[in-house]
Write a protein that holds these residues in place. Structure first.
Motif, PDB file in Angstrom:
ATOM      1  N   UNK A 122       0.847  -1.202   0.000  1.00  0.00           N
ATOM      2  CA  UNK A 122       0.000   0.000   0.000  1.00  0.00           C
ATOM      3  C   UNK A 122       0.878   1.247   0.000  1.00  0.00           C
ATOM      4  N   UNK A 123       1.884   1.256   0.876  1.00  0.00           N
ATOM      5  CA  UNK A 123       2.808   2.388   0.941  1.00  0.00           C
ATOM      6  C   UNK A 123       3.558   2.545  -0.376  1.00  0.00           C
ATOM      7  N   UNK A 124       3.907   1.412  -0.994  1.00  0.00           N
ATOM      8  CA  UNK A 124       4.596   1.458  -2.287  1.00  0.00           C
ATOM      9  C   UNK A 124       3.703   2.081  -3.357  1.00  0.00           C
ATOM     10  N   UNK A 125       2.442   1.647  -3.406  1.00  0.00           N
ATOM     11  CA  UNK A 125       1.516   2.171  -4.412  1.00  0.00           C
ATOM     12  C   UNK A 125       1.314   3.676  -4.245  1.00  0.00           C
ATOM     13  N   UNK A 126       1.124   4.121  -3.006  1.00  0.00           N
ATOM     14  CA  UNK A 126       0.936   5.556  -2.763  1.00  0.00           C
ATOM     15  C   UNK A 126       2.216   6.323  -3.097  1.00  0.00           C
ATOM     16  N   UNK A 127       3.363   5.750  -2.752  1.00  0.00           N
ATOM     17  CA  UNK A 127       4.645   6.379  -3.076  1.00  0.00           C
ATOM     18  C   UNK A 127       4.804   6.567  -4.582  1.00  0.00           C
ATOM     19  N   UNK A 128       4.443   5.560  -5.345  1.00  0.00           N
ATOM     20  CA  UNK A 128       4.563   5.656  -6.800  1.00  0.00           C
ATOM     21  C   UNK A 128       3.607   6.696  -7.369  1.00  0.00           C
TER      22      UNK A 128
END
Length: 259
Positions: A85-91
């Motif tokens: 989830x954090x990765x998706x938001x970061x991207x």
């Protein structure tokens, strides 16, 4: 001019390839991976000696006979499941404010809560009836929503697990995936179908009832997101559904025969 058009076309193609690879990588470390395992699982179940309806699919199982170690495993599992989830938001943040683009903010808390509760009500009872019907038809396993020991932390952990499932699925499969697919030029129908079918596919380990029910839920959630551009109500609805399933089963399993 011809050179400029060629360069523009090449840049557009490269951007689409980058987006496609990014989506595949995000899904590969999250729910796309779960979908592959679920496909293997349903294959194993269908080729087993016992019929599908006589098999159990256990969620939230105990990880250790030692309660403190079991609690540690449960909390670590919840924590690391949220990393995608954090990765998706970061991207998404590379293109602007990812949280705001997904509707992961506090601009309208009461409306989010009300619409989330409404969605949970809309989906909850029909989903339960579909599950019971699929089990009677022999196309679904007997789903055991929770199998934790009788310890003080069981209910809090189940609530956290429900929230983790909701955040992971709604942010990645609805908010992130649908945003990226639309940026890649996919048609709306294909975007909705892809999101819904992915949701259904990683529930295949439960059987075909689980697949159908979650795919239908995926269509409803995708349409809601396209209309309101907010993931928070979907997270609330999903959390409520899972809390009722996980905690309700734990409290009622010894008193209700059809569970």
């Amino acid at each position: 001019m011809t050179v400029d058009l060629a360069e523009s076309s090449t840049a557009t193609s490269a951007a689409r390839t980058t987006r496609r690879n990014e989506v595949l990588l995000v899904l590969g470390v999250s729910l796309g991976q779960s979908a592959v395992y679920a496909l293997v699982s349903i294959t194993a179940r269908l080729t087993a000696e016992r019929p599908l309806s006589q098999q159990n699919a256990t969620l939230n199982a105990s990880q250790s006979p030692r309660p403190w170690l079991d609690l540690t495993y449960q909390l670590l599992g919840i924590l690391f499941a949220l990393v995608p989830v954090l990765l998706a938001v970061h991207l998404l943040n590379r293109d602007g404010d990812g949280r705001r683009a997904l509707g992961l903010d506090q601009r309208r808390p009461w409306l989010d809560l009300g619409s989330g509760a409404g969605l949970a009500t809309l989906i909850g009872l029909p989903g339960l009836l579909l599950y019971l019907g699929a089990r009677e038809l022999g196309i679904n396993t007997n789903v055991v929503p929770a199998a934790l020991p009788d310890v003080w932390w069981a209910v809090p952990v189940l609530i956290l697990a429900a929230a983790q499932n909701a955040i992971l699925e709604e942010v990645v499969v609805v908010g992130y995936l649908m945003t990226r697919l639309r940026e890649m030029g996919w048609r709306i129908g294909a975007v909705i179908a892809t999101s819904a079918l992915l949701r259904g596919s990683y529930h295949l380990y439960q059987g075909f009832g689980g697949f159908i029910g979650n795919a239908v839920m995926g269509v409803i959630f995708a349409l809601f997101y396209l209309r309101f551009k907010r993931v928070v109500p979907l997270v609330i609805a999903h959390t409520l559904l899972d809390v009722v399933a996980f905690v309700g089963y734990t409290l009622l399993k010894d008193h209700v025969t059809w569970l």
